[in-house]
Design a protein around this motif. Structure first.
Motif, PDB file in Angstrom:
ATOM      1  N   GLY A  72      12.776   6.945 -59.564  1.00 36.39           N
ATOM      2  CA  GLY A  72      14.183   7.108 -59.934  1.00 36.39           C
ATOM      3  C   GLY A  72      14.348   7.347 -61.419  1.00 36.39           C
ATOM      4  N   GLY A  73      15.351   8.118 -61.768  1.00 34.80           N
ATOM      5  CA  GLY A  73      15.593   8.413 -63.186  1.00 34.80           C
ATOM      6  C   GLY A  73      17.051   8.243 -63.546  1.00 34.80           C
ATOM      7  N   PHE A  74      17.912   8.932 -62.797  1.00 37.02           N
ATOM      8  CA  PHE A  74      19.369   8.858 -63.002  1.00 37.02           C
ATOM      9  C   PHE A  74      19.762   9.240 -64.422  1.00 37.02           C
ATOM     10  CE2 PHE A  74      18.155   5.641 -59.793  1.00 37.02           C
ATOM     11  CZ  PHE A  74      18.556   6.378 -58.701  1.00 37.02           C
TER      12      PHE A  74
ATOM     13  N   GLY B 201      13.616  14.957 -53.576  1.00 35.33           N
ATOM     14  CA  GLY B 201      13.056  15.629 -52.397  1.00 35.33           C
ATOM     15  C   GLY B 201      12.670  17.085 -52.602  1.00 35.33           C
ATOM     16  N   HIS B 202      12.307  17.467 -53.824  1.00 34.10           N
ATOM     17  CA  HIS B 202      11.960  18.875 -54.066  1.00 34.10           C
ATOM     18  C   HIS B 202      10.759  19.344 -53.258  1.00 34.10           C
ATOM     19  CE1 HIS B 202      13.771  18.485 -58.400  1.00 34.10           C
ATOM     20  NE2 HIS B 202      14.681  18.411 -57.457  1.00 34.10           N
ATOM     21  N   GLU B 203       9.788  18.449 -53.002  1.00 33.98           N
ATOM     22  CA  GLU B 203       8.606  18.898 -52.240  1.00 33.98           C
ATOM     23  C   GLU B 203       9.046  19.485 -50.910  1.00 33.98           C
ATOM     24  OE1 GLU B 203       5.151  16.326 -51.730  1.00 33.98           O
ATOM     25  OE2 GLU B 203       5.727  15.338 -53.592  1.00 33.98           O
TER      26      GLU B 203
ATOM     27  N   GLY C 239      24.386  22.719 -57.155  1.00 39.77           N
ATOM     28  CA  GLY C 239      23.720  21.410 -57.119  1.00 39.77           C
ATOM     29  C   GLY C 239      24.582  20.357 -56.436  1.00 39.77           C
ATOM     30  N   ILE C 240      23.941  19.238 -56.071  1.00 39.87           N
ATOM     31  CA  ILE C 240      24.680  18.174 -55.389  1.00 39.87           C
ATOM     32  C   ILE C 240      24.329  16.777 -55.934  1.00 39.87           C
ATOM     33  CG2 ILE C 240      22.972  17.887 -53.516  1.00 39.87           C
ATOM     34  CD1 ILE C 240      26.819  17.751 -53.143  1.00 39.87           C
ATOM     35  N   GLY C 241      23.358  16.720 -56.850  1.00 39.97           N
ATOM     36  CA  GLY C 241      22.801  15.428 -57.236  1.00 39.97           C
ATOM     37  C   GLY C 241      23.768  14.436 -57.859  1.00 39.97           C
TER      38      GLY C 241
ATOM     39  N   ARG D 186      20.479  20.523 -61.616  1.00 35.40           N
ATOM     40  CA  ARG D 186      20.126  21.892 -61.941  1.00 35.40           C
ATOM     41  C   ARG D 186      18.962  22.433 -61.138  1.00 35.40           C
ATOM     42  NH1 ARG D 186      15.892  22.696 -65.082  1.00 35.40           N
ATOM     43  NH2 ARG D 186      16.803  24.516 -66.069  1.00 35.40           N
ATOM     44  N   SER D 187      18.187  21.546 -60.468  1.00 35.72           N
ATOM     45  CA  SER D 187      16.886  21.978 -59.962  1.00 35.72           C
ATOM     46  C   SER D 187      16.977  23.023 -58.852  1.00 35.72           C
ATOM     47  CB  SER D 187      16.095  20.769 -59.462  1.00 35.72           C
ATOM     48  OG  SER D 187      15.968  19.834 -60.503  1.00 35.72           O
ATOM     49  N   THR D 188      17.885  22.848 -57.918  1.00 35.71           N
ATOM     50  CA  THR D 188      17.939  23.798 -56.804  1.00 35.71           C
ATOM     51  C   THR D 188      18.405  25.156 -57.303  1.00 35.71           C
ATOM     52  OG1 THR D 188      18.601  21.899 -55.512  1.00 35.71           O
ATOM     53  CG2 THR D 188      18.694  24.020 -54.406  1.00 35.71           C
ATOM     54  N   VAL D 189      19.415  25.144 -58.158  1.00 37.61           N
ATOM     55  CA  VAL D 189      19.933  26.414 -58.666  1.00 37.61           C
ATOM     56  C   VAL D 189      18.861  27.132 -59.503  1.00 37.61           C
ATOM     57  CG1 VAL D 189      21.718  27.519 -60.059  1.00 37.61           C
ATOM     58  CG2 VAL D 189      22.284  25.493 -58.712  1.00 37.61           C
TER      59      VAL D 189
HETATM   60  N1  MCN Z   1      19.885  20.426 -52.247  1.00 34.57           N
HETATM   61  C1  MCN Z   1      20.011  21.176 -51.095  1.00 34.57           C
HETATM   62  N2  MCN Z   1      20.950  22.168 -51.046  1.00 34.57           N
HETATM   63  C2  MCN Z   1      21.777  22.419 -52.084  1.00 34.57           C
HETATM   64  C3  MCN Z   1      21.672  21.653 -53.260  1.00 34.57           C
HETATM   65  C4  MCN Z   1      20.700  20.661 -53.317  1.00 34.57           C
HETATM   66  O1  MCN Z   1      19.299  20.942 -50.122  1.00 34.57           O
HETATM   67  N3  MCN Z   1      22.680  23.404 -52.008  1.00 34.57           N
HETATM   68  C5  MCN Z   1      18.833  19.410 -52.353  1.00 34.57           C
HETATM   69  C6  MCN Z   1      17.801  19.868 -53.379  1.00 34.57           C
HETATM   70  O2  MCN Z   1      16.933  20.818 -52.946  1.00 34.57           O
HETATM   71  C7  MCN Z   1      17.193  18.580 -53.858  1.00 34.57           C
HETATM   72  C8  MCN Z   1      18.400  17.651 -53.833  1.00 34.57           C
HETATM   73  O3  MCN Z   1      19.340  18.218 -52.894  1.00 34.57           O
HETATM   74  O4  MCN Z   1      16.177  18.182 -52.974  1.00 34.57           O
HETATM   75  C9  MCN Z   1      19.082  17.526 -55.232  1.00 34.57           C
HETATM   76  O5  MCN Z   1      19.188  18.786 -55.766  1.00 34.57           O
HETATM   77  P1  MCN Z   1      20.074  19.189 -57.067  1.00 34.57           P
HETATM   78  O6  MCN Z   1      21.486  18.982 -56.780  1.00 34.57           O
HETATM   79  O7  MCN Z   1      19.616  20.533 -57.476  1.00 34.57           O
HETATM   80  O8  MCN Z   1      19.713  18.118 -58.173  1.00 34.57           O
HETATM   81  P2  MCN Z   1      18.335  17.900 -58.939  1.00 34.57           P
HETATM   82  O9  MCN Z   1      17.219  18.032 -58.000  1.00 34.57           O
HETATM   83  O10 MCN Z   1      18.305  18.662 -60.201  1.00 34.57           O
HETATM   84  O11 MCN Z   1      18.426  16.343 -59.247  1.00 34.57           O
HETATM   85  C10 MCN Z   1      19.112  15.855 -60.365  1.00 34.57           C
HETATM   86  C11 MCN Z   1      20.215  14.912 -59.943  1.00 34.57           C
HETATM   87  C12 MCN Z   1      20.606  14.084 -61.077  1.00 34.57           C
HETATM   88  S1  MCN Z   1      21.197  14.892 -62.435  1.00 34.57           S
HETATM   89  C13 MCN Z   1      20.477  12.716 -61.050  1.00 34.57           C
HETATM   90  S2  MCN Z   1      20.943  11.793 -62.399  1.00 34.57           S
HETATM   91  C14 MCN Z   1      19.948  12.080 -59.912  1.00 34.57           C
HETATM   92  C15 MCN Z   1      20.047  12.869 -58.689  1.00 34.57           C
HETATM   93  O12 MCN Z   1      19.742  14.123 -58.849  1.00 34.57           O
HETATM   94  N4  MCN Z   1      18.989  11.164 -59.999  1.00 34.57           N
HETATM   95  C16 MCN Z   1      18.375  10.749 -58.844  1.00 34.57           C
HETATM   96  N5  MCN Z   1      19.663  12.281 -57.550  1.00 34.57           N
HETATM   97  C17 MCN Z   1      18.737  11.297 -57.575  1.00 34.57           C
HETATM   98  N6  MCN Z   1      18.177  10.843 -56.440  1.00 34.57           N
HETATM   99  C18 MCN Z   1      17.210   9.910 -56.521  1.00 34.57           C
HETATM  100  N7  MCN Z   1      16.664   9.475 -55.367  1.00 34.57           N
HETATM  101  N8  MCN Z   1      16.777   9.398 -57.706  1.00 34.57           N
HETATM  102  C19 MCN Z   1      17.323   9.797 -58.864  1.00 34.57           C
HETATM  103  O13 MCN Z   1      16.878   9.329 -60.013  1.00 34.57           O
END
Ligand code: MCN
Length: 771
Positions: free
Chosen positions: A252-254, A494-496, A724-726, A534-537
């Motif tokens: 986890g990072g958050f 869950g990027h893998e 993104g959705i994170g 940002r990762s998915t985009v």
């Molecule tokens: N996803 C998807 N379809 C989309 C968008 C996203 O299936 N249209 C999936 C992605 O492929 C990815 C996940 O959802 O597996 C999150 O994607 P994304 O929204 O791109 O975010 P990031 O991977 O860049 O993650 C960063 C975001 C942030 S900024 C924080 S803070 C955060 C978060 O993710 N910290 C987390 N989620 C977390 N989840 C966990 N378990 N632990 C953290 O520290």
């Protein structure tokens, strides 16, 4: 991992997370699990006081102990050729960066003053206790609004009023005019409470120095391996090519593992100095006192609105606590928070003024959402306040001002260009789920059955996602199996799984044949990292582009074997054939093998390996509506969230189950902020909430069942159409919950309650309203 039907696209499927087996069975290897023969342990002597001059640091008590290898102070760092001061940027004033060990002054409780290194961590801990520090203490100032007062203690001579940076967005004059001519203006004074990131794994680092190669390897809890390599390079004065950074499994990072801190830099410096592996693992309390906190906004905000419910203008003035030091670009990020102050609405004039303010507290930087929760909270609270002033349904006021589905791209007055959306559709879906109109009636009166007041809170949000560039490599081995590398880093997201889904579709191969790697600067060409949803985009599109390029190259190689023009070669379900002649096929794996052999067509290089540095064409704006329905006990102030509905739109969902998991986690943190969490400092600047027993991370029993639903509006900014959705849940949940509670208590005259809405704060608000 499930892939029951390879003919169906992988993207959009609820594939089981492939990373979970190791994570759930204890097979994951976190930084502290990594073995390093001969490693010594580093621990920090941290300041007991929030604000003091150091009159002496005596480490002799520590070095006298058996098993202590070394004890360092600033003088040792200063005598080395490494700068050992963390960089800061975006400041208006000339304040120095954060020294890895304090020079002669401390500006927050927990600031590192000395470092000890010992044969084991128990001796290291004893050695910390044996270091004698003489302090000359000064007054503390912990509140970002009070810190700018004339009589507040000053942290830096260069900033007599403690203001580190200021920023303005929008048009002040146009906004003032809107307020002068509007029928109504409502105002709110809001606090966005200071939060601590509570990743399961505290921060940690293991550094090794290879003297023969002059190479430093640092394994650490990182959201951005390349970002940390760049930062370590600058702080240590070692060029990037001589540093390898690896982010292994990270719990986890958050947001708070994306920053550069003294801990990791000191560990790396000591490994080089001693020629031995050095490890450091923060305790939970160290993480509380010295890890970057989030939010800490104090805001005065106003909304101008006409009798007919048309919003004319919004203005906000905010002080943001920066802590004792600016970490990296934290000050600039904080003053830029207002970019989402238009929310989902057409607001013709907006003005925002923000100040980043030094306070004698732990540094504040990005925590899940970073800037967006603070903006959206202001907008959504103001809409409820204005609806009340007009005696208009809060949903109706929102509906009258939403950006229409045909208005995209939509430019806001605060410099954001929304790419795509259908805000009303998502809002209606969420409202339908809670039978909105019926519940409004209920919320207006006390429910005689149980004596509790009921309310409904609505929060519409937009979230900027997908900034910057990212790298993605797709490498096909001669047997047709696939290695994917990306510059992002998954520490729970869950990027893998999702990158494998994306690449499987582009290559027409099974997900099982794809391995995804992130977080090693030696295997990934470069990268930006994972933050800001940002990762998915960025990373998702980078690996997709590389996969497409690989497929095109494979097509040319197949065409050569068919002795046909490439345009006449089709690719289906992992096999090439000549269009119109499906009788003869060449499987992808055979083409992969041929790619490494001789006899390739002219102009085609050997190998099947592509790299993309991808940057989307603009920001992808996720959006949605969250609705909370609450019951509040007026006798005790206890809040129960009876329903919580989240409708989110992140474009096409690569994996709907993972997206829902992200929303659940985000809502948990958003509800945590709304109801339980706050970093609280005493008057002397000591952090009172410095452990899990004192800081209110919500337990699962304190969280609502989150009912998720989605709409999918593709983004034109990138080929996958994703957003993104994170962070969505952390943005939407606080205003949804606070709006619901204030709605419930409105018959009692309550107009606002600051987060966290503990029993005490709610009860006090009821009492104050009745006086
Ligand atoms: N996803 C998807 N379809 C989309 C968008 C996203 O299936 N249209 C999936 C992605 O492929 C990815 C996940 O959802 O597996 C999150 O994607 P994304 O929204 O791109 O975010 P990031 O991977 O860049 O993650 C960063 C975001 C942030 S900024 C924080 S803070 C955060 C978060 O993710 N910290 C987390 N989620 C977390 N989840 C966990 N378990 N632990 C953290 O520290």
């Amino acid at each position: 991992m499930t892939n029951e039907s390879p003919d169906e696209p992988s993207v959009g499927r609820r594939t089981t997370r492939r990373e979970d087996a190791a994570l759930l069975t204890g097979d994951a290897a976190y930084t502290d699990d990594l073995t390093a023969p001969g490693a010594v342990h580093l621990a920090f002597v941290r300041s007991d006081h929030a604000h003091a001059r150091l009159d002496g640091v005596d480490t002799s008590g520590a070095t006298d102990l058996d098993g202590v290898v070394a004890a360092y102070t600033w003088d040792d760092l200063d005598a080395s050729d490494a700068p050992m001061v963390l960089g800061s940027s975006g400041l208006d004033v000339d304040a120095p960066g954060h020294p890895v060990l304090a020079r002669d002054r401390v500006r927050y409780q927990g600031q590192p003053i000395a470092a000890v290194v010992a044969e084991d961590r128990y001796v290291a801990s004893d050695a910390v206790a044996a270091v004698d520090v003489t302090y000359n203490t000064f007054d503390a100032t912990t509140d970002p609004a009070e810190a700018t007062a004339e009589d507040a203690p000053t942290l830096y001579e260069a900033a007599p009023d403690n203001v580190a940076a200021t920023g303005e967005l929008g048009d002040r004059e146009a906004t003032d005019r809107a307020f002068e001519t509007a029928d109504h203006a409502v105002a709110l004074d809001l606090r966005n409470n200071r939060l601590v990131a509570n990743a399961m794994e505290p921060r940690a680092a293991l550094a090794r120095y290879d003297e023969a190669e002059e190479r430093l390897t640092v394994e650490l809890t990182s959201q951005s391996a390349h970002g940390h390599r760049r930062d370590l390079s600058r702080t240590l004065g070692v060029r990037e090519g001589r540093i390898r950074v690896v982010a292994p499994d990270v719990g986890g990072g958050f947001g708070h593992k994306g920053h550069h801190y003294p801990g990791e830099a000191m560990t790396a410096w000591a490994a080089r100095e001693l020629g031995r592996p050095v490890r450091w693992t923060a305790t939970r309390s160290e993480n509380y006192r010295a890890g970057a906190h989030g939010r800490d906004h104090v805001t005065h905000a106003e909304l101008a609105v006409d009798d007919g419910g048309t919003v004319r203008g919004l203005r906000a003035e905010t002080n943001v606590g920066l802590g004792g030091y600016a970490l990296g670009s934290s000050a600039a990020i904080q003053v830029g928070y207002g970019r989402l102050l238009s929310g989902e609405y057409r607001i013709p004039a907006i003005h925002c003024e923000a100040r980043s303010v030094f306070t004698t507290t732990a540094p504040v930087h990005t925590y899940r959402g970073a800037g967006r929760p603070e903006s959206i909270y202001v907008v959504e609270r103001l809409f409820d306040a204005a609806a009340r002033e007009l005696d208009l349904d809060p949903v109706e006021l929102r509906r009258r001002n939403l950006v229409g589905a045909d208005a995209f791209p939509y430019e806001t007055p605060v410099g954001a260009t929304y790419d795509s959306g259908d805000y009303e559709r998502a809002m209606d879906r969420a409202l339908d789920a809670v039978d909105y109109s019926e519940n409004r009636e209920e919320s207006r009166q006390r429910d005689d059955d149980d004596g509790r007041y009921r309310g409904v809170g609505v929060a519409n949000y937009v979230e900027s996602t997908g900034g910057g560039f990212e790298s993605g490599v797709v490498r096909v081995h001669p047997d047709g199996s696939v290695a994917v590398y990306a510059g992002t880093h998954s520490h729970g997201q869950g990027h893998e799984t999702t990158y494998a889904q994306i690449v499987a579709d582009e290559l027409g191969v099974d997900e099982e044949s794809i391995e995804v790697s992130e977080g090693d600067t030696d295997s990934v060409p470069t990268g930006t990292g994972t933050f800001g949803s940002r990762s998915t985009v960025t990373g998702g599109n980078a690996v997709a582009e590389s996969a497409r390029a690989v497929r095109e190259k494979a097509r040319r190689i197949a065409a050569h074997q068919f002795e046909a023009p490439p345009d006449d070669v089709a690719y289906d379900a992992g096999e090439f054939h000549v269009t119109g002649d499906p009788s003869r096929t060449i499987p992808f794996s055979e083409v992969a093998s041929a790619a490494y052999g001789s006899g390739l067509p002219d102009g085609v290089d050997r190998g099947l390996d592509e790299t993309t540095f991808y940057e989307p064409e603009g920001t992808a704006y996720t959006f949605g509506t969250h609705v909370a329905r609450v019951a509040v006990d007026p006798e005790s102030g206890e809040v129960e969230i009876e329903r919580y509905v989240a409708v989110d739109d992140c474009g096409p969902r690569v994996n709907p189950t993972i997206v829902e998991g992200q929303v659940h986690g985000g809502v948990a943190q958003g509800v945590g902020q709304a109801r339980y969490e706050a970093a609280v400092y005493g008057e002397d600047g000591a952090l009172l909430t410095d452990s899990l027993s004192r800081y209110g991370v919500p337990k699962t029993t304190q969280l609502p069942d989150v009912e998720t639903d989605a709409t999918e509006t593709p983004s034109p900014t990138n080929r996958l159409g994703v957003k993104g959705i994170g962070e969505a849940g952390t943005i939407a949940a606080p205003p949804a919950v606070v709006n619901a509670v204030v709605d419930a208590l409105s018959p009692l005259g309550v107009e606002h309650v600051d987060m966290p809405l503990t029993e005490e704060t709610v009860w006090t608000a009821i009492r104050d309203a009745s006086e």
